[in-house]
Structures are given as C-alpha cells and as structure tokens.
Design a protein around this motif. Sequence first.
Motif, PDB file in Angstrom:
ATOM      1  N   VAL A   1      56.597  14.918  39.438  1.00 44.49           N
ATOM      2  CA  VAL A   1      57.377  15.491  38.918  1.00 44.49           C
ATOM      3  C   VAL A   1      58.985  15.311  38.361  1.00 44.49           C
ATOM      4  CG1 VAL A   1      57.742  17.850  38.390  1.00 44.49           C
ATOM      5  CG2 VAL A   1      55.661  17.172  39.241  1.00 44.49           C
ATOM      6  N   MET A   2      59.655  15.068  39.667  1.00 47.53           N
ATOM      7  CA  MET A   2      60.835  14.481  39.740  1.00 47.53           C
ATOM      8  C   MET A   2      61.592  13.300  39.168  1.00 47.53           C
ATOM      9  SD  MET A   2      61.858  15.017  44.205  1.00 47.53           S
ATOM     10  CE  MET A   2      63.664  14.419  43.774  1.00 47.53           C
ATOM     11  N   ALA A   3      60.620  12.521  38.599  1.00 49.66           N
ATOM     12  CA  ALA A   3      60.577  10.994  37.887  1.00 49.66           C
ATOM     13  C   ALA A   3      60.634  11.486  36.804  1.00 49.66           C
ATOM     14  CB  ALA A   3      59.789  10.490  38.271  1.00 49.66           C
ATOM     15  N   GLN A   4      59.974  12.983  35.923  1.00 50.26           N
ATOM     16  CA  GLN A   4      60.767  13.443  34.756  1.00 50.26           C
ATOM     17  C   GLN A   4      60.023  12.020  33.166  1.00 50.26           C
ATOM     18  OE1 GLN A   4      61.349  16.528  33.386  1.00 50.26           O
ATOM     19  NE2 GLN A   4      60.172  16.498  35.708  1.00 50.26           N
TER      20      GLN A   4
ATOM     21  N   THR B   1      51.671  -4.221  34.882  1.00 50.04           N
ATOM     22  CA  THR B   1      51.283  -5.355  33.569  1.00 50.04           C
ATOM     23  C   THR B   1      50.947  -4.476  32.140  1.00 50.04           C
ATOM     24  OG1 THR B   1      50.607  -6.614  35.301  1.00 50.04           O
ATOM     25  CG2 THR B   1      50.352  -7.419  32.952  1.00 50.04           C
ATOM     26  N   ILE B   2      50.266  -4.340  32.149  1.00 52.19           N
ATOM     27  CA  ILE B   2      49.782  -3.546  30.972  1.00 52.19           C
ATOM     28  C   ILE B   2      50.803  -2.136  30.779  1.00 52.19           C
ATOM     29  CG2 ILE B   2      48.196  -2.410  29.128  1.00 52.19           C
ATOM     30  CD1 ILE B   2      46.188  -3.238  31.589  1.00 52.19           C
ATOM     31  N   LEU B   3      51.264  -1.563  31.409  1.00 56.74           N
ATOM     32  CA  LEU B   3      52.235  -0.470  31.264  1.00 56.74           C
ATOM     33  C   LEU B   3      53.893  -1.808  30.400  1.00 56.74           C
ATOM     34  CD1 LEU B   3      52.505   2.719  30.936  1.00 56.74           C
ATOM     35  CD2 LEU B   3      53.797   2.042  33.036  1.00 56.74           C
ATOM     36  N   ASP B   4      54.208  -2.094  31.435  1.00 56.16           N
ATOM     37  CA  ASP B   4      55.222  -3.500  30.978  1.00 56.16           C
ATOM     38  C   ASP B   4      55.402  -3.819  29.310  1.00 56.16           C
ATOM     39  OD1 ASP B   4      57.662  -4.694  32.165  1.00 56.16           O
ATOM     40  OD2 ASP B   4      56.414  -5.927  31.412  1.00 56.16           O
ATOM     41  N   ALA B   5      53.622  -4.361  29.865  1.00 59.76           N
ATOM     42  CA  ALA B   5      53.444  -5.183  28.203  1.00 59.76           C
ATOM     43  C   ALA B   5      53.996  -4.333  26.296  1.00 59.76           C
ATOM     44  CB  ALA B   5      52.514  -5.799  28.152  1.00 59.76           C
ATOM     45  N   ALA B   6      53.163  -3.464  26.832  1.00 63.49           N
ATOM     46  CA  ALA B   6      53.173  -2.408  25.807  1.00 63.49           C
ATOM     47  C   ALA B   6      54.741  -1.466  25.622  1.00 63.49           C
ATOM     48  CB  ALA B   6      52.012  -0.751  26.375  1.00 63.49           C
ATOM     49  N   GLY B   7      55.355  -1.137  26.626  1.00 64.35           N
ATOM     50  CA  GLY B   7      57.071  -1.216  26.113  1.00 64.35           C
ATOM     51  C   GLY B   7      57.482   0.425  27.311  1.00 64.35           C
ATOM     52  N   TYR B   8      57.065  -0.013  28.227  1.00 63.04           N
ATOM     53  CA  TYR B   8      56.914   1.705  29.219  1.00 63.04           C
ATOM     54  C   TYR B   8      57.598   1.096  30.627  1.00 63.04           C
ATOM     55  CZ  TYR B   8      54.423   4.301  26.566  1.00 63.04           C
ATOM     56  OH  TYR B   8      54.346   5.468  25.101  1.00 63.04           O
ATOM     57  N   GLU B   9      58.532   1.734  30.789  1.00 59.02           N
ATOM     58  CA  GLU B   9      59.127   1.838  32.108  1.00 59.02           C
ATOM     59  C   GLU B   9      58.598   2.317  33.405  1.00 59.02           C
ATOM     60  OE1 GLU B   9      63.330   2.952  34.856  1.00 59.02           O
ATOM     61  OE2 GLU B   9      62.836   3.474  32.221  1.00 59.02           O
ATOM     62  N   ASN B  10      57.989   1.310  34.406  1.00 52.41           N
ATOM     63  CA  ASN B  10      57.131   2.292  35.325  1.00 52.41           C
ATOM     64  C   ASN B  10      58.024   3.218  36.095  1.00 52.41           C
ATOM     65  OD1 ASN B  10      55.142   3.087  37.486  1.00 52.41           O
ATOM     66  ND2 ASN B  10      53.773   0.971  37.011  1.00 52.41           N
ATOM     67  N   ILE B  11      57.376   4.126  36.146  1.00 49.63           N
ATOM     68  CA  ILE B  11      58.561   5.140  37.686  1.00 49.63           C
ATOM     69  C   ILE B  11      58.224   5.036  38.987  1.00 49.63           C
ATOM     70  CG2 ILE B  11      58.580   7.427  36.207  1.00 49.63           C
ATOM     71  CD1 ILE B  11      56.401   8.364  38.592  1.00 49.63           C
ATOM     72  N   ALA B  12      57.133   4.089  38.980  1.00 47.30           N
ATOM     73  CA  ALA B  12      57.084   3.537  40.408  1.00 47.30           C
ATOM     74  C   ALA B  12      58.216   2.752  40.540  1.00 47.30           C
ATOM     75  CB  ALA B  12      55.479   2.648  40.721  1.00 47.30           C
ATOM     76  N   GLY B  13      58.694   1.950  39.938  1.00 44.10           N
ATOM     77  CA  GLY B  13      60.024   1.213  40.555  1.00 44.10           C
ATOM     78  C   GLY B  13      60.768   1.791  40.458  1.00 44.10           C
ATOM     79  N   ASP B  14      61.107   3.291  40.329  1.00 42.08           N
ATOM     80  CA  ASP B  14      62.226   4.621  40.728  1.00 42.08           C
ATOM     81  C   ASP B  14      61.859   4.560  42.637  1.00 42.08           C
ATOM     82  OD1 ASP B  14      62.849   4.542  37.933  1.00 42.08           O
ATOM     83  OD2 ASP B  14      62.173   6.187  38.237  1.00 42.08           O
ATOM     84  N   TYR B  15      60.591   4.085  42.905  1.00 42.06           N
ATOM     85  CA  TYR B  15      60.953   4.687  44.461  1.00 42.06           C
ATOM     86  C   TYR B  15      60.398   3.301  44.885  1.00 42.06           C
ATOM     87  CZ  TYR B  15      60.487   9.743  42.428  1.00 42.06           C
ATOM     88  OH  TYR B  15      60.669  10.503  41.913  1.00 42.06           O
ATOM     89  N   GLY B  16      60.848   1.919  44.797  1.00 47.69           N
ATOM     90  CA  GLY B  16      60.049   0.607  45.366  1.00 47.69           C
ATOM     91  C   GLY B  16      59.010   0.645  46.003  1.00 47.69           C
ATOM     92  N   VAL B  17      58.346   0.794  44.685  1.00 49.48           N
ATOM     93  CA  VAL B  17      56.372   0.538  44.515  1.00 49.48           C
ATOM     94  C   VAL B  17      55.832  -0.095  43.881  1.00 49.48           C
ATOM     95  CG1 VAL B  17      54.179   1.872  44.603  1.00 49.48           C
ATOM     96  CG2 VAL B  17      55.994   3.269  45.381  1.00 49.48           C
TER      97      VAL B  17
END
Length: 270
Positions: A212-215, A184-200
């Motif tokens: 590392v692969m998510a760069q 939630t903090i990450l999202d409010a700060a304007g960042y895309e969470n790489i965890a979403g790339d892996y369905g987490v």
Amino acid sequence: MRGFVRPSRIIAGWLAAMLIAAGAPVTAAPQRVVSMNLCTDQLAMLLAAEGQLISVSHLARDPRMSAMAETAANYPVNHGRAEEIYLLRPDLVIAGQFESGPTLQMLRRLGIRVEVLPPAESIKAIRSGITRMGELLVREDAAADLLAGFDRELARVRSDHYRGKAALYYANGITSGRNTLAGTILDAAGYENIAGDYGVDSTTGLPLELVVMAQPDRLITGAKWPGQSRSEAILDHPALKKLAPDTAEVTDRDWVCGTPFILRAIEALQ
C-alpha cells in the motif's frame, strides 16, 4: 477478466507454426523421450520430431497451468513415478530441477538416461533452455528457428515506454522480485517492480502495508483457484481493492514456465 488482452495473431501464428515444423528424427537422436516436468513438457512439444516424444507430465494437460494443454492432449501422460516411466521404455527422460531425487536416482540405476533442466527465470535462461532442449533431442535446427522467432517477437513486444510502478502480489502475501520469471515479464512490459523498493530480488513474502505504501499504478495478482483458501483471502483485502483500480488477474499458464509463451504475458500487460 480485467486486464487480460488477447495475444496477437502474430505470436499465436508463429507458435502454431513451430508445433507443425517437425521432420524425420536424426538417426542419433533419442527415439523414446519422456518429459516429467510441466516446463520441459512444453519445450519438448515445441521441438520434438514427430513420434519422438512419447509422454508428458499430467500437468501439461491442465489448462490452468499449461500454455499447451490442447497439444498435450495428444500425448500419454505420466505422474512422475519411476515405475510407470520405466515401463514406457524411454531412452531419454527429461526432468526439472525440483523433481523427486529418489525417482531420478532410481531411473538412472535402471540404466535410463536422465537429463535435468533448471527453471528459466530470465530471458537469457529461456534462450539457454531452448538451445539445451534442442541439443538433447538432437533438434538443433528446430531450436535455432524457435530461438530466432522468440527473439524477433520479443523485440516487437518489449516496451521501452515507462508504464509506471506495478506490484506482483499473490496468495499468502508473496511477491516476486526482478530476478524471477514474473519480474522478467514485468520488466519487459515496461513496468517498475515495487519489490525493488524494498530490496526484494527473488520470491518472498511482502507485508500488505508495504504494498500500500508503494502506491503502485497497477496491481497484478494470480488467478484464483476453485474452492476456498485462506491463503487467497489477503487478495480480497479492501486496501488492495482501493489501491489500484487497474488490477490484472493474470493467466497463470503464460507466467509459469520460461518458454516463448511469456510473450503472451508481456503483451497482455500492455
């Protein structure tokens, strides 16, 4: 500490004002309140009337974990044991969802009112927690003021600007998805969470290779504790050091609990 930005004077001043704004307790309000959870400690200290809160958990005084460690120094502490809490003669005990079940059961059998608050992992849950604490303390007006200030400051610090991809990576290779407080903090700060790339969506392990692969553009880790821990060794891996030079070692105390202090964590990321 790299990545750390001093919180704005506006947020600090507003939170300080909330600590001072306490009038005489309402007659029907509980008069001897004990909090036995780090997160309920902080909400109770923000909202309780003078003399209403008589004890907080020992963790509330730990500056590594508590955003209100200095304020907590003014309160007697408890260690979550039924015997010591009973001797405090409370008329209300406020606990967290993961407190010891047998302890809470014993307190209830002794005739003590016990209320349990779940952890707040979203903005909506934080708002609900503030409102609920106000109801328990019969401090609804103070809770409404705190809520209004929280909403106002959140609107100010929330970022609609896309800042890139970020990875939350902690000891033992743990990450946090969007449906967590850190997410939630990450999202409010304007960042895309790489965890979403892996369905987490929750808190779980994530292999270093996938990080590392998510760069990610930014790597955010937890503050290291004194001593040596094998669980933290992964955070020193050379691959992580090369991955994102703009690494932020977060201050755990602003990220641990769903309280208005997450505003400082959001602003620090910006």
